[in-house]
Design a protein around this motif. Structure first.
Motif, PDB file in Angstrom:
ATOM      1  N   MET A  68       0.839  -1.194   0.000  1.00  0.00           N
ATOM      2  CA  MET A  68       0.000   0.000   0.000  1.00  0.00           C
ATOM      3  C   MET A  68       0.880   1.253   0.000  1.00  0.00           C
ATOM      4  N   ARG A  69       0.450   2.202  -0.807  1.00  0.00           N
ATOM      5  CA  ARG A  69       1.134   3.497  -0.800  1.00  0.00           C
ATOM      6  C   ARG A  69       0.182   4.553  -0.245  1.00  0.00           C
ATOM      7  N   PHE A  70       0.686   5.325   0.715  1.00  0.00           N
ATOM      8  CA  PHE A  70      -0.112   6.302   1.457  1.00  0.00           C
ATOM      9  C   PHE A  70       0.454   7.685   1.156  1.00  0.00           C
ATOM     10  N   ALA A  71      -0.423   8.615   0.762  1.00  0.00           N
ATOM     11  CA  ALA A  71       0.023   9.964   0.411  1.00  0.00           C
ATOM     12  C   ALA A  71      -0.905  10.994   1.049  1.00  0.00           C
ATOM     13  N   VAL A  72      -0.447  12.237   1.107  1.00  0.00           N
ATOM     14  CA  VAL A  72      -1.248  13.317   1.688  1.00  0.00           C
ATOM     15  C   VAL A  72      -1.416  14.423   0.653  1.00  0.00           C
ATOM     16  N   LEU A  73      -2.688  14.746   0.397  1.00  0.00           N
ATOM     17  CA  LEU A  73      -3.047  15.822  -0.542  1.00  0.00           C
ATOM     18  C   LEU A  73      -4.036  16.744   0.172  1.00  0.00           C
ATOM     19  N   ASP A  74      -3.784  18.034   0.150  1.00  0.00           N
ATOM     20  CA  ASP A  74      -4.654  19.011   0.812  1.00  0.00           C
ATOM     21  C   ASP A  74      -4.897  18.651   2.283  1.00  0.00           C
ATOM     22  N   GLY A  75      -3.882  18.126   2.937  1.00  0.00           N
ATOM     23  CA  GLY A  75      -3.987  17.798   4.360  1.00  0.00           C
ATOM     24  C   GLY A  75      -4.768  16.536   4.656  1.00  0.00           C
ATOM     25  N   ARG A  76      -5.225  15.845   3.613  1.00  0.00           N
ATOM     26  CA  ARG A  76      -6.062  14.655   3.808  1.00  0.00           C
ATOM     27  C   ARG A  76      -5.312  13.387   3.409  1.00  0.00           C
ATOM     28  N   ALA A  77      -5.616  12.315   4.123  1.00  0.00           N
ATOM     29  CA  ALA A  77      -4.999  11.018   3.850  1.00  0.00           C
ATOM     30  C   ALA A  77      -5.566  10.422   2.567  1.00  0.00           C
ATOM     31  N   HIS A  78      -4.687   9.880   1.725  1.00  0.00           N
ATOM     32  CA  HIS A  78      -5.077   9.243   0.475  1.00  0.00           C
ATOM     33  C   HIS A  78      -4.302   7.939   0.284  1.00  0.00           C
ATOM     34  N   LEU A  79      -4.838   7.059  -0.527  1.00  0.00           N
ATOM     35  CA  LEU A  79      -4.095   5.892  -0.988  1.00  0.00           C
ATOM     36  C   LEU A  79      -3.770   6.082  -2.463  1.00  0.00           C
ATOM     37  N   VAL A  80      -2.635   5.512  -2.879  1.00  0.00           N
ATOM     38  CA  VAL A  80      -2.150   5.668  -4.252  1.00  0.00           C
ATOM     39  C   VAL A  80      -2.468   4.395  -5.029  1.00  0.00           C
ATOM     40  N   SER A  81      -2.897   4.557  -6.273  1.00  0.00           N
ATOM     41  CA  SER A  81      -3.253   3.409  -7.123  1.00  0.00           C
ATOM     42  C   SER A  81      -2.010   2.573  -7.441  1.00  0.00           C
ATOM     43  N   PRO A  82      -2.206   1.311  -7.810  1.00  0.00           N
ATOM     44  CA  PRO A  82      -1.063   0.426  -8.095  1.00  0.00           C
ATOM     45  C   PRO A  82      -0.106   0.993  -9.148  1.00  0.00           C
ATOM     46  N   HIS A  83      -0.631   1.730 -10.138  1.00  0.00           N
ATOM     47  CA  HIS A  83       0.248   2.290 -11.168  1.00  0.00           C
ATOM     48  C   HIS A  83       0.728   3.701 -10.829  1.00  0.00           C
ATOM     49  N   ALA A  84       0.423   4.156  -9.602  1.00  0.00           N
ATOM     50  CA  ALA A  84       0.850   5.478  -9.136  1.00  0.00           C
ATOM     51  C   ALA A  84       0.377   6.594 -10.070  1.00  0.00           C
ATOM     52  N   ASP A  85      -0.847   6.453 -10.578  1.00  0.00           N
ATOM     53  CA  ASP A  85      -1.371   7.503 -11.455  1.00  0.00           C
ATOM     54  C   ASP A  85      -2.661   8.130 -10.909  1.00  0.00           C
ATOM     55  N   ALA A  86      -3.137   7.637  -9.764  1.00  0.00           N
ATOM     56  CA  ALA A  86      -4.379   8.182  -9.215  1.00  0.00           C
ATOM     57  C   ALA A  86      -4.429   7.947  -7.705  1.00  0.00           C
ATOM     58  N   LEU A  87      -5.334   8.692  -7.056  1.00  0.00           N
ATOM     59  CA  LEU A  87      -5.490   8.626  -5.599  1.00  0.00           C
ATOM     60  C   LEU A  87      -6.945   8.341  -5.257  1.00  0.00           C
ATOM     61  N   VAL A  88      -7.135   7.836  -4.022  1.00  0.00           N
ATOM     62  CA  VAL A  88      -8.484   7.774  -3.469  1.00  0.00           C
ATOM     63  C   VAL A  88      -8.404   8.333  -2.044  1.00  0.00           C
ATOM     64  N   ASP A  89      -9.410   9.103  -1.670  1.00  0.00           N
ATOM     65  CA  ASP A  89      -9.472   9.717  -0.348  1.00  0.00           C
ATOM     66  C   ASP A  89      -9.834   8.641   0.686  1.00  0.00           C
ATOM     67  N   VAL A  90      -9.031   8.542   1.760  1.00  0.00           N
ATOM     68  CA  VAL A  90      -9.214   7.461   2.740  1.00  0.00           C
ATOM     69  C   VAL A  90     -10.566   7.570   3.443  1.00  0.00           C
ATOM     70  N   GLU A  91     -10.957   8.770   3.829  1.00  0.00           N
ATOM     71  CA  GLU A  91     -12.231   8.920   4.550  1.00  0.00           C
ATOM     72  C   GLU A  91     -13.404   8.501   3.655  1.00  0.00           C
ATOM     73  N   LYS A  92     -13.346   8.946   2.384  1.00  0.00           N
ATOM     74  CA  LYS A  92     -14.443   8.600   1.471  1.00  0.00           C
ATOM     75  C   LYS A  92     -14.439   7.109   1.154  1.00  0.00           C
ATOM     76  N   ALA A  93     -13.241   6.549   0.917  1.00  0.00           N
ATOM     77  CA  ALA A  93     -13.155   5.122   0.572  1.00  0.00           C
ATOM     78  C   ALA A  93     -13.670   4.245   1.702  1.00  0.00           C
ATOM     79  N   SER A  94     -13.531   4.739   2.949  1.00  0.00           N
ATOM     80  CA  SER A  94     -13.966   3.938   4.103  1.00  0.00           C
ATOM     81  C   SER A  94     -15.384   4.304   4.535  1.00  0.00           C
ATOM     82  N   HIS A  95     -16.061   5.128   3.730  1.00  0.00           N
ATOM     83  CA  HIS A  95     -17.420   5.596   4.049  1.00  0.00           C
ATOM     84  C   HIS A  95     -17.477   6.196   5.449  1.00  0.00           C
TER      85      HIS A  95
END
Ligand code: ZN
Length: 278
Positions: free
Chosen positions: A1-28
């Motif tokens: 897993m790759r973990f990144a921070v954008l705009d102060g928010r926790a994100h996960l990085v896609s396997p190809h490192a070309d996109a992000l998903v917001d951790v709070e939203k992904a976890s509902h």
């Protein structure tokens, strides 16, 4: 897993490192957006990463912050490679030589580094970030307290560092922008050989440093056991584990950073920082 921070928010990085998903939203909403709070419940973040995720934010590395953007404690370890201790003409330390890097020096992975004098130097390092912390952590369990690893630069103003005797490590390594790391954390479970990672650094495309972390005098586990025997390690704390030989001050002739230089720092297979000196 790759973990990144954008705009102060926790994100996960896609396997190809070309996109992000917001951790709070992904976890509902089950997980918070605050990176600190994520580090404190890292198992839950790892569990979310194992699910089917929709990476819906295009990744722009230049927009990322450091993956622990505001650590409460940030440590540096000095003279932790034999090659660097020898080039510095200093004794091999008997315990990890520890100094603070004050957290106001944190820089984003591709942030500019302001050059503050004629004696500013580069130091490529393996950086580890603490997940759940604690006191008196044993070497055996140390890696289970680490969220992930990334490359970092322990930029050093040698003039300030050696302006007094004994030296001012803490201040010399804490000027604005002197602590870039990232671009993301790679979690420990993804490391094939966590004690033998390759760190390297080039300036303007010319290689200055390259080493394996199995050359560390004090291993990551030993550093964590030592630090936690004195202070409580806290979620999100950052440890710069030391730099190998090849730094500017020890080169013949010496080579210091100047405005316009580009520092490239890579932890092989993990990530790269690109920092412009201004
Ligand atoms: Zn250093």
């Amino acid at each position: 897993m790759r973990f990144a921070v954008l705009d102060g928010r926790a994100h996960l990085v896609s396997p190809h490192a070309d996109a992000l998903v917001d951790v709070e939203k992904a976890s509902h909403g089950a997980l918070p957006s605050d990176p600190w709070l994520c580090f404190a419940q890292w198992e839950k973040v790892l569990a979310i990463a194992g699910q089917q995720l929709r990476f819906d934010i295009p990744l722009d590395v230049s927009a990322l912050q450091a993956p622990s953007p505001c650590p409460r404690q940030m440590f540096g370890i000095g003279l932790n490679y034999r090659s660097h201790a020898e080039e510095s003409g200093m004794e091999i330390p008997k315990v990890p030589l520890t100094f603070p890097k004050f957290s106001s020096s944190v820089n984003s992975p591709n942030g500019d580094v302001p050059i503050t004098g004629a004696l500013v130097d580069f130091e490529a390092e393996l950086v580890v970030v603490i997940s759940h912390g604690g006191r008196n952590i044993s070497q055996e369990s140390a890696w289970s307290h680490i969220a992930g690893v990334c490359p970092g630069q322990d930029i050093s103003d040698r003039g300030l560092q050696f302006s007094s005797t004994p030296p001012q490590f803490g201040l010399g390594k804490s000027r604005a922008g002197y602590s870039p790391f990232g671009p993301w954390l790679v979690s420990v479970d993804e490391l094939a050989n966590r004690d033998c990672l390759e760190i390297s650094c080039s300036v303007n495309g010319i290689e200055m440093q390259r080493s394996l972390t199995n050359d560390l005098i004090f291993s990551v586990s030993q550093i964590i056991e030592f630090l936690s025997s004195v202070v409580e390690l806290l979620p999100g704390d950052v440890i710069f584990t030391g730099t190998p030989g090849g730094v500017g001050v020890s080169r013949k002739p010496p080579l210091f950073l100047k405005s316009g230089d580009i520092i490239t720092t890579t932890l092989t297979g993990i990530g790269t920082l690109t920092n412009h000196c201004i």
